[in-house]
Design a protein around this motif. Structure first.
Motif, PDB file in Angstrom:
ATOM      1  N   VAL A 109       0.843  -1.198   0.000  1.00 20.92           N
ATOM      2  CA  VAL A 109       0.000   0.000   0.000  1.00 20.92           C
ATOM      3  C   VAL A 109       0.879   1.249   0.000  1.00 20.92           C
ATOM      4  CG1 VAL A 109      -1.674   1.347   1.321  1.00 20.92           C
ATOM      5  CG2 VAL A 109      -1.948  -1.134   1.127  1.00 20.92           C
ATOM      6  N   ARG A 110       1.860   1.283   0.883  1.00 21.37           N
ATOM      7  CA  ARG A 110       2.758   2.432   0.965  1.00 21.37           C
ATOM      8  C   ARG A 110       3.497   2.659  -0.345  1.00 21.37           C
ATOM      9  NH1 ARG A 110       3.563   7.193   2.540  1.00 21.37           N
ATOM     10  NH2 ARG A 110       3.014   6.649   4.684  1.00 21.37           N
ATOM     11  N   ASP A 155       3.025   6.067  -2.533  1.00 22.94           N
ATOM     12  CA  ASP A 155       4.179   6.910  -2.861  1.00 22.94           C
ATOM     13  C   ASP A 155       4.269   7.214  -4.353  1.00 22.94           C
ATOM     14  OD1 ASP A 155       4.920   7.062  -0.222  1.00 22.94           O
ATOM     15  OD2 ASP A 155       6.488   5.533  -0.354  1.00 22.94           O
ATOM     16  N   LYS A 156       3.575   6.408  -5.169  1.00 22.94           N
ATOM     17  CA  LYS A 156       3.525   6.642  -6.616  1.00 22.94           C
ATOM     18  C   LYS A 156       2.360   7.561  -6.999  1.00 22.94           C
ATOM     19  CE  LYS A 156       6.766   3.560  -7.872  1.00 22.94           C
ATOM     20  NZ  LYS A 156       7.965   3.861  -8.699  1.00 22.94           N
ATOM     21  N   GLY A 157       1.616   8.034  -5.997  1.00 21.71           N
ATOM     22  CA  GLY A 157       0.518   8.949  -6.273  1.00 21.71           C
ATOM     23  C   GLY A 157      -0.761   8.288  -6.747  1.00 21.71           C
ATOM     24  N   THR A 189      -1.758   0.840   9.351  1.00 21.03           N
ATOM     25  CA  THR A 189      -2.697   1.058   8.248  1.00 21.03           C
ATOM     26  C   THR A 189      -2.836   2.545   7.952  1.00 21.03           C
ATOM     27  OG1 THR A 189      -3.949  -0.963   8.719  1.00 21.03           O
ATOM     28  CG2 THR A 189      -5.078   0.756   7.471  1.00 21.03           C
ATOM     29  N   VAL A 190      -3.049   3.332   8.981  1.00 20.89           N
ATOM     30  CA  VAL A 190      -3.174   4.781   8.803  1.00 20.89           C
ATOM     31  C   VAL A 190      -1.864   5.367   8.267  1.00 20.89           C
ATOM     32  CG1 VAL A 190      -3.602   6.982   9.967  1.00 20.89           C
ATOM     33  CG2 VAL A 190      -4.949   4.957  10.586  1.00 20.89           C
ATOM     34  N   LEU A 211      -3.163   4.469   3.143  1.00 17.33           N
ATOM     35  CA  LEU A 211      -4.330   3.845   2.508  1.00 17.33           C
ATOM     36  C   LEU A 211      -5.454   4.876   2.434  1.00 17.33           C
ATOM     37  CD1 LEU A 211      -5.642   1.103   1.521  1.00 17.33           C
ATOM     38  CD2 LEU A 211      -6.540   0.911   3.857  1.00 17.33           C
ATOM     39  N   ASP A 212      -6.066   4.998   1.259  1.00 20.54           N
ATOM     40  CA  ASP A 212      -7.096   6.020   1.065  1.00 20.54           C
ATOM     41  C   ASP A 212      -8.490   5.574   1.480  1.00 20.54           C
ATOM     42  OD1 ASP A 212      -5.657   8.300  -0.256  1.00 20.54           O
ATOM     43  OD2 ASP A 212      -5.105   6.710  -1.651  1.00 20.54           O
TER      44      ASP A 212
END
Length: 340
Positions: free
Chosen positions: A114-115, A119-121, A141-142, A146-147
């Motif tokens: 996820v990170r 980081d790739k937008g 998780t926060v 994660l969106d």
């Protein structure tokens, strides 16, 4: 309360000129294909679903992971394959959901993935049964950026919840939700956008008002009521809701059931998205749960080669000619009301 506006703004904020142009080309190709009856596509997908694992801790009755009924290989997504996909798609990909089958948190590398994606937008989402969200994992998780976090909660009492989420513990779901909400506040983070997803089936439909009350009490951002896919629906099922507005199926005069879908010869999913299994197989959509329609293998080819390749083009063309002839399309949500 219970709005997705902030979430939508977050997604829009991640768009770049290149991603927007790619999405415009996808939309244009889709409508040109519908008009001409020929598969036209000149852009990469807007959205991709990738499978962290096929493993799951629950035994849900309409899920091949829960039923342990896969005929395809099972396993965990590996870093090298994952990064290969993300690195290739990052310039044009707007949305990545870490889910197909299985419980994502069972993959120990899940939040690192996820990170890497964040980081790739790229906007990131996942769906979980929330049994593993202890305080430490909620914090991570926060921190992963994660969106969107979709939490499956199909009942507001243990007795009702476990009728579909077999082997599940509602107290763990509620505790996991509390941990996520608390960590968002502690870390002063607006994400993830927390959604309670309530799969409406006959055993739980009487608790629909209660799930809204519970969500408000806990501080959940949004509640979504989802209609359930039933595999063998023709002769009815104990899971079909009494209230037909919460069902994908309608009862006929002879007592049988049919899907509320004309199965028109087009499908937006085939132009804007796809699914990648844990071992790199590209399949058309989430309805191909057992990967019977493999369109390419990312361990052997690039994503671009698969997406624009002959097998994919032939599949899209066959759908435009006669969608009803494709088995996975006959119980599909394209053209059906998914959210009640």
């Amino acid at each position: 309360m219970f709005t997705g506006l902030q979430d939508a703004l977050n997604l829009a904020g991640k768009l770049t000129a290149r991603k927007s142009w790619n999405a415009t080309q996808v939309l244009s190709g889709y409508y040109r294909s519908r008009i001409t009856g020929k598969a036209v596509l000149s852009a990469l997908p807007i959205s991709v679903a990738i499978e962290p694992t096929t493993s799951c801790n629950l035994r849900c009755p309409e899920c091949p992971s829960g039923l342990r009924s896969f005929t395809r290989p099972t396993g965990m997504l590996k870093d090298d394959l994952f990064k290969k996909v993300i690195d290739e798609l990052a310039p044009t990909l707007s949305y990545l959901i870490f889910y197909f089958q299985g419980e994502p948190y069972l993959n120990p590398r899940f939040l690192d993935m996820v990170r890497y994606t964040a980081d790739k937008g790229i906007y990131t989402a996942t769906s979980t049964n929330a049994h593993y969200l202890d305080e430490a994992l909620a914090r991570t998780t926060v921190q992963s950026s994660l969106d969107r976090l979709i939490i499956s909660i199909d009942g507001t009492s243990q007795d009702t919840y476990q009728q579909y989420r077999i082997g599940g513990n509602l107290d763990k779901v509620i505790e996991g939700t509390k941990n996520i909400i608390r960590m968002k506040k502690e870390l002063k983070s607006k994400t993830p956008h927390v959604i309670f997803q309530f799969l409406v089936v006959r055993p739980n439909e009487h608790q629909i008002p209660e799930v809204y009350t519970l969500a408000k009490k806990l501080g959940v951002d949004q509640v979504l009521l989802k209609t359930a896919q039933i595999y063998d629906y023709t002769r009815g099922s104990d899971l079909l809701p009494v209230q037909e507005k919460y069902s994908r199926y309608k009862k006929n005069d002879d007592g049988t059931y049919t899907i509320k879908n004309n199965l028109d010869n087009h499908c937006w999913k085939m132009w804007h998205s796809c699914v990648i299994t844990w071992d790199g197989k590209v399949v058309p959509c989430c309805f191909d749960k057992d990967a019977n329609h493999v369109l390419g293998d990312l361990t052997q080819e690039s994503f671009r080669q698969i997406w624009f390749g002959d097998k994919y083009r032939q599949f899209r063309s066959s759908l435009l000619q006669s969608r009803k002839e494709i088995e996975i399309c006959r119980n599909c949500t394209e053209g059906t009301k998914v959210w009640a």
